[in-house]
Design a protein around this motif. Structure first.
Motif, mmCIF file in Angstrom:
data_model
loop_
_atom_site.group_PDB
_atom_site.id
_atom_site.type_symbol
_atom_site.label_atom_id
_atom_site.label_comp_id
_atom_site.label_asym_id
_atom_site.label_seq_id
_atom_site.Cartn_x
_atom_site.Cartn_y
_atom_site.Cartn_z
ATOM 1 N N GLN A 274 0.824 -1.212 0.000
ATOM 2 C CA GLN A 274 0.000 0.000 0.000
ATOM 3 C C GLN A 274 0.857 1.261 0.000
ATOM 4 O O GLN A 274 0.594 2.210 -0.751
ATOM 5 C CB GLN A 274 -0.917 0.000 1.223
ATOM 6 C CG GLN A 274 -1.921 1.136 1.220
ATOM 7 C CD GLN A 274 -2.854 1.084 2.422
ATOM 8 O OE1 GLN A 274 -2.497 1.521 3.518
ATOM 9 N NE2 GLN A 274 -4.037 0.541 2.222
ATOM 10 N N LYS A 275 1.922 1.275 0.817
ATOM 11 C CA LYS A 275 2.748 2.487 0.885
ATOM 12 C C LYS A 275 3.483 2.726 -0.444
ATOM 13 O O LYS A 275 3.738 3.873 -0.816
ATOM 14 C CB LYS A 275 3.738 2.409 2.045
ATOM 15 C CG LYS A 275 4.761 1.289 1.946
ATOM 16 C CD LYS A 275 5.718 1.335 3.144
ATOM 17 C CE LYS A 275 6.790 0.245 3.040
ATOM 18 N NZ LYS A 275 7.719 0.297 4.207
ATOM 19 N N LEU A 277 2.266 1.884 -3.525
ATOM 20 C CA LEU A 277 1.297 2.418 -4.476
ATOM 21 C C LEU A 277 0.995 3.881 -4.171
ATOM 22 O O LEU A 277 0.844 4.702 -5.085
ATOM 23 C CB LEU A 277 0.001 1.604 -4.447
ATOM 24 C CG LEU A 277 -1.077 2.064 -5.419
ATOM 25 C CD1 LEU A 277 -0.592 1.999 -6.870
ATOM 26 C CD2 LEU A 277 -2.360 1.263 -5.251
ATOM 27 N N ALA A 278 0.909 4.242 -2.886
ATOM 28 C CA ALA A 278 0.649 5.635 -2.509
ATOM 29 C C ALA A 278 1.744 6.551 -3.057
ATOM 30 O O ALA A 278 1.457 7.637 -3.587
ATOM 31 C CB ALA A 278 0.557 5.750 -0.986
ATOM 32 N N LYS A 279 2.996 6.122 -2.958
ATOM 33 C CA LYS A 279 4.109 6.922 -3.468
ATOM 34 C C LYS A 279 4.059 7.008 -5.000
ATOM 35 O O LYS A 279 4.308 8.067 -5.581
ATOM 36 C CB LYS A 279 5.433 6.315 -3.012
ATOM 37 C CG LYS A 279 6.687 7.000 -3.540
ATOM 38 C CD LYS A 279 6.786 8.451 -3.067
ATOM 39 C CE LYS A 279 7.068 8.539 -1.578
ATOM 40 N NZ LYS A 279 7.306 9.955 -1.155
ATOM 41 N N ILE A 280 3.721 5.903 -5.656
ATOM 42 C CA ILE A 280 3.625 5.887 -7.113
ATOM 43 C C ILE A 280 2.543 6.843 -7.597
ATOM 44 O O ILE A 280 2.744 7.634 -8.526
ATOM 45 C CB ILE A 280 3.351 4.451 -7.614
ATOM 46 C CG1 ILE A 280 4.589 3.578 -7.398
ATOM 47 C CG2 ILE A 280 2.944 4.450 -9.091
ATOM 48 C CD1 ILE A 280 4.330 2.092 -7.573
ATOM 49 N N LEU A 281 1.375 6.803 -6.952
ATOM 50 C CA LEU A 281 0.265 7.681 -7.335
ATOM 51 C C LEU A 281 0.609 9.146 -7.074
ATOM 52 O O LEU A 281 0.187 10.040 -7.813
ATOM 53 C CB LEU A 281 -1.006 7.287 -6.584
ATOM 54 C CG LEU A 281 -1.595 5.909 -6.945
ATOM 55 C CD1 LEU A 281 -2.791 5.579 -6.044
ATOM 56 C CD2 LEU A 281 -1.999 5.858 -8.410
ATOM 57 N N GLU A 282 1.393 9.387 -6.033
ATOM 58 C CA GLU A 282 1.834 10.754 -5.720
ATOM 59 C C GLU A 282 2.728 11.290 -6.838
ATOM 60 O O GLU A 282 2.547 12.428 -7.303
ATOM 61 C CB GLU A 282 2.592 10.752 -4.384
ATOM 62 C CG GLU A 282 3.179 12.090 -3.992
ATOM 63 C CD GLU A 282 4.109 11.976 -2.789
ATOM 64 O OE1 GLU A 282 5.103 12.733 -2.751
ATOM 65 O OE2 GLU A 282 3.858 11.133 -1.901
ATOM 66 N N PHE A 283 3.688 10.486 -7.272
ATOM 67 C CA PHE A 283 4.577 10.898 -8.362
ATOM 68 C C PHE A 283 3.794 11.078 -9.655
ATOM 69 O O PHE A 283 4.042 12.012 -10.417
ATOM 70 C CB PHE A 283 5.693 9.871 -8.552
ATOM 71 C CG PHE A 283 6.963 10.210 -7.828
ATOM 72 C CD1 PHE A 283 8.123 10.550 -8.516
ATOM 73 C CD2 PHE A 283 6.997 10.205 -6.442
ATOM 74 C CE1 PHE A 283 9.281 10.869 -7.841
ATOM 75 C CE2 PHE A 283 8.161 10.515 -5.754
ATOM 76 C CZ PHE A 283 9.314 10.863 -6.457
ATOM 77 N N CYS A 311 -7.959 2.306 -11.902
ATOM 78 C CA CYS A 311 -8.621 3.130 -10.880
ATOM 79 C C CYS A 311 -7.808 3.074 -9.594
ATOM 80 O O CYS A 311 -7.681 2.008 -8.978
ATOM 81 C CB CYS A 311 -10.047 2.630 -10.645
ATOM 82 S SG CYS A 311 -10.891 3.455 -9.285
ATOM 83 N N GLY A 312 -7.266 4.226 -9.190
ATOM 84 C CA GLY A 312 -6.426 4.280 -7.999
ATOM 85 C C GLY A 312 -7.126 3.795 -6.757
ATOM 86 O O GLY A 312 -6.526 3.113 -5.913
ATOM 87 N N GLU A 313 -8.424 4.099 -6.615
ATOM 88 C CA GLU A 313 -9.169 3.690 -5.424
ATOM 89 C C GLU A 313 -9.310 2.167 -5.372
ATOM 90 O O GLU A 313 -9.121 1.553 -4.317
ATOM 91 C CB GLU A 313 -10.559 4.343 -5.442
ATOM 92 C CG GLU A 313 -11.333 4.159 -4.147
ATOM 93 C CD GLU A 313 -12.648 4.918 -4.175
ATOM 94 O OE1 GLU A 313 -13.598 4.439 -3.543
ATOM 95 O OE2 GLU A 313 -12.716 5.985 -4.832
ATOM 96 N N GLN A 314 -9.644 1.562 -6.516
ATOM 97 C CA GLN A 314 -9.764 0.105 -6.552
ATOM 98 C C GLN A 314 -8.420 -0.573 -6.321
ATOM 99 O O GLN A 314 -8.321 -1.586 -5.614
ATOM 100 C CB GLN A 314 -10.336 -0.345 -7.905
ATOM 101 C CG GLN A 314 -11.811 -0.043 -8.102
ATOM 102 C CD GLN A 314 -12.341 -0.670 -9.382
ATOM 103 O OE1 GLN A 314 -11.992 -1.799 -9.726
ATOM 104 N NE2 GLN A 314 -13.177 0.075 -10.096
ATOM 105 N N MET A 315 -7.369 -0.014 -6.915
ATOM 106 C CA MET A 315 -6.041 -0.582 -6.725
ATOM 107 C C MET A 315 -5.612 -0.507 -5.270
ATOM 108 O O MET A 315 -5.025 -1.450 -4.733
ATOM 109 C CB MET A 315 -5.027 0.151 -7.621
ATOM 110 C CG MET A 315 -5.123 -0.230 -9.092
ATOM 111 S SD MET A 315 -3.761 0.449 -10.072
ATOM 112 C CE MET A 315 -4.311 2.133 -10.280
ATOM 113 N N MET A 316 -5.919 0.606 -4.622
ATOM 114 C CA MET A 316 -5.517 0.773 -3.221
ATOM 115 C C MET A 316 -6.160 -0.288 -2.333
ATOM 116 O O MET A 316 -5.535 -0.796 -1.391
ATOM 117 C CB MET A 316 -5.889 2.180 -2.745
ATOM 118 C CG MET A 316 -5.232 2.580 -1.438
ATOM 119 S SD MET A 316 -3.411 2.581 -1.515
ATOM 120 C CE MET A 316 -3.110 4.077 -2.476
#
Length: 352
Positions: A274-275, A277-283, A311-316
């Motif tokens: 999860q952490k 993917l969060a960094k990837i989506l931030e970049f 979809c970022g929400e589904q991936m998260m």
């Protein structure tokens, strides 16, 4: 992704300073108008790799390996890997596969005294399931009622319904992993023509590999990162993010069909933290540069995005769970360009 790959962190037998990557037949990209819609075949991916450029021993320092840099216009420049901080002009996030390699190769002697070899194609899970494997001599080993392994472990080889061999160990998983660590050998790729050495257990492993040893082959693109180079990249503001794809034995199997549509790609398991993917989506949101380290990192992230409709929400919601992919990325014609969900470039080795 075309397996397997050849890392250039190994020493070659020739005089490297006289060698250019164009000597392998790599050229600036030029579109041929008459052929751009012609379906590509396996033979279209052939290139010349001089035999003396395939190295068999590791360099003392990982980041001293050669680096062929190709920009977005197809221009080629010769570098060394330690120059990566100067090549990356923009702030970059490097997506890395941190799966560790376990000692998947077993050698021993049959009752007749003749040698045998077994390569496990995935990490052992339970004694009842058995482990898919490659073995030689296959016919003779399958005829053995009980196979005596080094260190007193016994096993049986049986074929499944598809005629593919599986090995059933007389040991629980924890005991078996300990046994493999002691008696197993590092599964060096077939192009490294020498005996396995003690140092291979450490050198055929990325410096950042986790203790989750689930791969039967290394993500070799990461071999070139030394601790010093990673520190220099981070000092310049670049960042690393770790995902995990356990590389299976299918990576050793060649593409045999000249029609790429007929190739059955092997499947592999992957996990996106999860952490990470969060960094990837931030970049991605900031428009910063993203660089894949290896085809396995690209395969995992692209499969993940496809599975959850980008979809970022589904991936998260699907992070920190194991998934499976059999994604096969290849161009169908010279004009067919694949556009991944994210990423501006990739570090990869020469693929055979």
């Amino acid at each position: 992704m075309m397996p397997p790959s050849i890392p250039f962190f190994y020493q070659t037998t020739s005089n490297d300073h006289q060698y250019r990557f164009e000597d392998c037949g790599i050229r600036h990209y030029q579109e041929h108008p008459k052929l751009q819609d012609t379906p590509l075949k396996l033979s279209d991916f052939d290139y010349h790799l001089p035999e003396d450029k395939i190295a068999h021993q590791p360099l003392e320092t990982r980041d001293q390996s050669r680096l062929c840099y190709m920009d977005t216009k197809g221009n080629i420049r010769d570098h060394h890997f330690f120059e990566l901080p100067e090549i990356l002009q923009r702030k970059t996030l490097m997506i890395v596969n941190d799966s560790g390699v376990f000692k998947a190769r077993i050698v021993g002697q049959r009752k007749t005294g003749k040698p045998y070899e077994i390569l496990l194609l995935e990490r052992p899970s339970s004694p009842q399931k058995g482990v898919p494997c490659l073995c030689r001599p296959q016919k003779q080993l399958l005829a053995e009622e009980v196979l005596l392994l080094p260190g007193g472990i016994t096993a049986k080889l049986r074929c499944n319904d598809q005629g593919k061999p599986r090995i059933y160990f007389d040991a629980q998983r924890e005991e078996l992993m300990t046994w493999l660590d002691q008696y197993g050998l590092t599964p060096l790729p077939p192009y490294i023509r020498r005996k396995t050495m003690l140092r291979d257990a450490a050198r055929y492993q990325n410096l950042y590999s986790s203790s989750d040893y689930g791969s039967v082959a290394a993500s070799t693109a990461g071999f070139h990162f030394s601790h010093d180079l990673m520190a220099k990249l981070q000092a310049k503001g670049h960042e690393f993010v770790f995902i995990r794809l356990h590389i299976g034995g299918g990576t050793f199997l060649p593409v045999r069909s000249d029609d790429l549509n007929q190739h059955e790609m092997h499947s592999e398991k992957y996990l996106i933290p999860q952490k990470s993917l969060a960094k990837i989506l931030e970049f991605q949101a900031k428009g910063d540069q993203i660089l894949y380290v290896g085809t396995t990192a690209l395969r995992a992230m692209e499969s993940f995005a496809k599975s959850f409709h980008y979809c970022g929400e589904q991936m998260m919601r699907a992070t920190d769970q194991w998934h499976e992919t059999s994604l096969f990325i290849y161009p169908k014609t010279k004009r067919d360009l694949y556009h991944p969900w994210l990423g501006h470039g990739m570090v990869t080795n020469f693929h055979t």
